[in-house]
Design an enzyme around this catalytic site. Structure first.
Site, PDB file in Angstrom:
ATOM      1  N   HIS A 134      13.030  17.428  -8.659  1.00 22.47           N
ATOM      2  CA  HIS A 134      12.203  16.610  -9.532  1.00 22.47           C
ATOM      3  C   HIS A 134      10.936  17.376  -9.847  1.00 22.47           C
ATOM      4  CE1 HIS A 134       9.949  13.164 -11.009  1.00 22.47           C
ATOM      5  NE2 HIS A 134      11.122  12.573 -11.167  1.00 22.47           N
ATOM      6  N   ASP A 173      18.481   9.169  -9.174  1.00 18.79           N
ATOM      7  CA  ASP A 173      19.728   9.316  -9.934  1.00 18.79           C
ATOM      8  C   ASP A 173      20.917   9.628  -9.054  1.00 18.79           C
ATOM      9  OD1 ASP A 173      18.695   8.951 -12.540  1.00 18.79           O
ATOM     10  OD2 ASP A 173      17.742  10.901 -12.365  1.00 18.79           O
TER      11      ASP A 173
HETATM   12  N1  CMC Z   1      20.153  22.657  -8.410  1.00 20.41           N
HETATM   13  C1  CMC Z   1      19.962  23.967  -8.121  1.00 20.41           C
HETATM   14  N2  CMC Z   1      18.784  24.605  -8.306  1.00 20.41           N
HETATM   15  C2  CMC Z   1      17.763  23.892  -8.790  1.00 20.41           C
HETATM   16  C3  CMC Z   1      17.894  22.521  -9.113  1.00 20.41           C
HETATM   17  C4  CMC Z   1      19.142  21.899  -8.890  1.00 20.41           C
HETATM   18  N3  CMC Z   1      19.306  20.606  -9.174  1.00 20.41           N
HETATM   19  N4  CMC Z   1      16.699  22.057  -9.592  1.00 20.41           N
HETATM   20  C5  CMC Z   1      15.866  23.093  -9.579  1.00 20.41           C
HETATM   21  N5  CMC Z   1      16.491  24.220  -9.086  1.00 20.41           N
HETATM   22  C6  CMC Z   1      15.896  25.526  -8.842  1.00 20.41           C
HETATM   23  C7  CMC Z   1      15.673  26.297 -10.134  1.00 20.41           C
HETATM   24  O1  CMC Z   1      16.811  27.099 -10.443  1.00 20.41           O
HETATM   25  C8  CMC Z   1      14.456  27.113  -9.787  1.00 20.41           C
HETATM   26  O2  CMC Z   1      14.873  28.169  -8.971  1.00 20.41           O
HETATM   27  P1  CMC Z   1      14.098  29.610  -9.045  1.00 20.41           P
HETATM   28  O3  CMC Z   1      12.693  29.304  -8.629  1.00 20.41           O
HETATM   29  O4  CMC Z   1      14.830  30.475  -8.104  1.00 20.41           O
HETATM   30  O5  CMC Z   1      14.206  30.048 -10.478  1.00 20.41           O
HETATM   31  C9  CMC Z   1      13.623  26.162  -8.919  1.00 20.41           C
HETATM   32  O6  CMC Z   1      14.592  25.292  -8.314  1.00 20.41           O
HETATM   33  C10 CMC Z   1      12.605  25.337  -9.696  1.00 20.41           C
HETATM   34  O7  CMC Z   1      13.277  24.655 -10.741  1.00 20.41           O
HETATM   35  P2  CMC Z   1      12.633  24.307 -12.164  1.00 20.41           P
HETATM   36  O8  CMC Z   1      13.733  24.070 -13.146  1.00 20.41           O
HETATM   37  O9  CMC Z   1      11.628  25.342 -12.496  1.00 20.41           O
HETATM   38  O10 CMC Z   1      11.876  22.965 -11.817  1.00 20.41           O
HETATM   39  P3  CMC Z   1      11.400  21.880 -12.872  1.00 20.41           P
HETATM   40  O11 CMC Z   1      10.329  21.120 -12.241  1.00 20.41           O
HETATM   41  O12 CMC Z   1      11.127  22.515 -14.185  1.00 20.41           O
HETATM   42  O13 CMC Z   1      12.722  20.981 -13.089  1.00 20.41           O
HETATM   43  C11 CMC Z   1      14.340  19.300 -12.888  1.00 20.41           C
HETATM   44  C12 CMC Z   1      12.928  19.742 -12.532  1.00 20.41           C
HETATM   45  C13 CMC Z   1      14.518  17.837 -12.530  1.00 20.41           C
HETATM   46  C14 CMC Z   1      14.598  19.444 -14.404  1.00 20.41           C
HETATM   47  C15 CMC Z   1      15.359  20.187 -12.096  1.00 20.41           C
HETATM   48  O14 CMC Z   1      15.156  20.044 -10.704  1.00 20.41           O
HETATM   49  C16 CMC Z   1      16.817  19.855 -12.451  1.00 20.41           C
HETATM   50  O15 CMC Z   1      17.332  20.402 -13.422  1.00 20.41           O
HETATM   51  N6  CMC Z   1      17.488  18.976 -11.647  1.00 20.41           N
HETATM   52  C17 CMC Z   1      18.841  18.574 -11.969  1.00 20.41           C
HETATM   53  C18 CMC Z   1      18.793  17.517 -13.059  1.00 20.41           C
HETATM   54  C19 CMC Z   1      18.357  16.173 -12.521  1.00 20.41           C
HETATM   55  O16 CMC Z   1      18.858  15.718 -11.518  1.00 20.41           O
HETATM   56  N7  CMC Z   1      17.434  15.555 -13.240  1.00 20.41           N
HETATM   57  C20 CMC Z   1      16.927  14.213 -12.888  1.00 20.41           C
HETATM   58  C21 CMC Z   1      15.476  14.239 -12.673  1.00 20.41           C
HETATM   59  S1  CMC Z   1      14.893  12.754 -11.910  1.00 20.41           S
HETATM   60  C22 CMC Z   1      15.077  11.535 -13.077  1.00 20.41           C
HETATM   61  C23 CMC Z   1      14.008  11.514 -14.094  1.00 20.41           C
HETATM   62  O17 CMC Z   1      12.821  11.320 -13.730  1.00 20.41           O
HETATM   63  O18 CMC Z   1      14.350  11.621 -15.243  1.00 20.41           O
END
Ligand code: CMC
Length: 430
Positions: A307, A364
């Site tokens: 998140h 989720d």
């Molecule tokens: N599985 C594997 N790796 C992950 C995941 C995941 N679900 N989420 C983040 N990472 C890794 C990402 O690859 C990155 O790694 P590195 O630093 O080595 O490049 C690191 O963790 C940081 O990720 P980010 O994408 O920079 O983090 P963010 O804050 O931009 O993204 C997020 C947050 C929710 C989009 C992401 O965690 C994600 O894609 N999760 C899966 C989708 C999901 O479940 N979304 C629901 C969010 S909660 C409901 C809502 O509020 O809408």
């Protein structure tokens, strides 16, 4: 004395900017005059570090796993409140007194029907249309039916427009499900609670009577409460951005619905169950998927994990984990996907990759399992999220319009394209 933060530019000039302190002692630097004073902008892709507004609706501490609506802990609201009461609280700022709650509920009930003409809109969508598309289109169409709401935003009519939105989104959502399964629409019934009415419109058919299960009704109430607001997330920011142009509340909420649809936002609840189904059918075990999620060359992510703001645990997920167990036990459901989910959760929580990046299960991760148990079809999961989020969107839209400091949302950019060049005719191009 106001605290100041200093910015020193490469040429040595320094400028002071006011430091603002929120009611929970969080700090922000007001850089709104930065460009005017210095010619510089700040760059922050994804707005990870940018506050777009001051807000008194929802407080969230991602490090400590705290979520409060108008000061009330989510744990208490989840235990003691109803969805409609929470909606009142978010929109009006205080818990309602008895008569206020009655009036609010009556206004919502009185507005639960949609204009009969709008029924025909459903016929225009193909059988395979995703219900989120239908929902967004129908909500934006509401502006066509209420003269005072069409055109530009009007805060004076928000009370009635809020009631219409909260009431009609449930009717529209249920109708879009009925359309997709080819069953007749079931009209709303005012004597039922918000959740019971929705379940009745979703699942009852003219041929037989529908027995409402109080356990399912309570679970749905809880799910809606937990989704009701989450401060400046992607869809809420969309609602504010669209509303900042003075677009009406239906247009703003309709845009929020589309933002919510994305798999990285509300669409994740559908993706979680699709992922669990895929793992179940694959029979290769979860380690294959854990490795895939960790592989930097793969775009695969463990859906429902991670998140933007929760870097410890998601308090909503904690509540839902217990509720999910309770629901499945009461219904006697033996869902193989739940076993996979629990195994995935345990493995990820002890794996260095997930620990280092602070990737925890979010709400989720559990909602999908609960919706499945309730009988909500997969493509309706994100619609359920939207149903819950409507009061939050309305509250944020209202707050923005009441804030004298708000301006039309218009971010800047750092241009990295070509500098000036001359037009070439088509024969001169190589
Ligand atoms: N599985 C594997 N790796 C992950 C995941 C995941 N679900 N989420 C983040 N990472 C890794 C990402 O690859 C990155 O790694 P590195 O630093 O080595 O490049 C690191 O963790 C940081 O990720 P980010 O994408 O920079 O983090 P963010 O804050 O931009 O993204 C997020 C947050 C929710 C989009 C992401 O965690 C994600 O894609 N999760 C899966 C989708 C999901 O479940 N979304 C629901 C969010 S909660 C409901 C809502 O509020 O809408």
């Amino acid at each position: 004395m106001t605290e100041k933060a200093k910015i020193i530019l490469p040429d040595g000039q320094s400028f002071d900017f006011p430091v603002l302190t929120g009611s929970e002692h969080e700090k922000g630097i007001d850089i709104s005059s930065l460009r005017k004073l210095t010619g510089y902008i700040t760059l922050d892709p994804g707005f990870v570090n940018t506050g777009s507004c001051e807000s008194s609706i929802t407080f969230l501490d991602g490090e400590k796993g705290v979520l409060r609506y108008r000061g009330y802990p989510i744990e208490e609201l989840a235990e003691k409140s109803s969805f409609i009461e929470v909606a009142y609280l978010l929109i009006n700022g205080e818990l309602p007194k008895k008569d206020q709650l009655e009036n609010f509920t009556n206004r919502i009930n009185l507005n639960s029907m949609i204009h009969e003409d709008m029924r025909h809109f459903f016929e225009g969508f193909s059988q395979n249309s995703h219900p989120m598309v239908i929902l967004s289109a129908m909500i934006s169409s509401l502006s066509a039916y209420y003269a005072e709401a069409s055109g530009k935003a009007s805060i004076e009519n928000l009370e009635i427009n809020s009631a219409r939105l909260i009431a009609k989104i449930s009717t529209i959502a249920a109708f879009s499900h009925k359309k997709s399964v080819g069953q007749p629409f079931v009209y709303p019934r005012d004597e039922l609670s918000y959740s019971a009415n929705f379940l009745n419109m979703m699942f009852s058919v003219p041929a037989e009577s529908y027995e409402l299960d109080p356990v399912i009704e309570q679970s749905l109430e809880l799910l809606l409460i937990l989704h009701a607001d989450h401060e400046q997330n992607c869809s809420t920011s969309t609602v504010r951005v669209v509303g900042s142009s003075m677009a009406n509340v239906y247009a703003s909420v309709s845009s929020g619905i589309l933002a919510l649809w994305g798999p990285l936002h509300g669409g994740a609840n559908q993706q979680v169950v699709e992922m669990l189904q895929q793992i179940h059918e694959d029979k290769a075990g979860i380690s294959k998927y854990i490795e895939k999620a960790k592989n930097q060359d793969s775009s695969f992510r463990l859906m429902g994990f991670g998140h933007r703001v929760y870097k410890n645990f998601d308090p909503r997920a904690k509540i839902l984990k217990v509720a999910c167990d309770k629901l499945l036990n009461k219904l006697g459901t033996n869902d193989p996907l739940l076993e996979i989910a629990l195994e995935l959760e345990e493995t990820a929580l002890t794996d260095d990759y997930f620990i280092e990046r602070k990737l925890y299960p979010t709400l989720d991760f559990y909602t999908g399992i609960m919706y499945r148990a309730i009988g909500i079809p997969l493509n309706m999961f994100t619609v359920m999220f939207a149903l819950g989020r409507v009061p939050g969107w309305i509250a944020q839209w209202k707050e923005m319009h009441e804030d004298p400091k708000q301006k039309i949302a218009r971010p800047r950019q750092l241009f990295t394209g070509h500098t000036r060049r001359s037009y070439t005719t088509i024969t001169e191009r190589h």
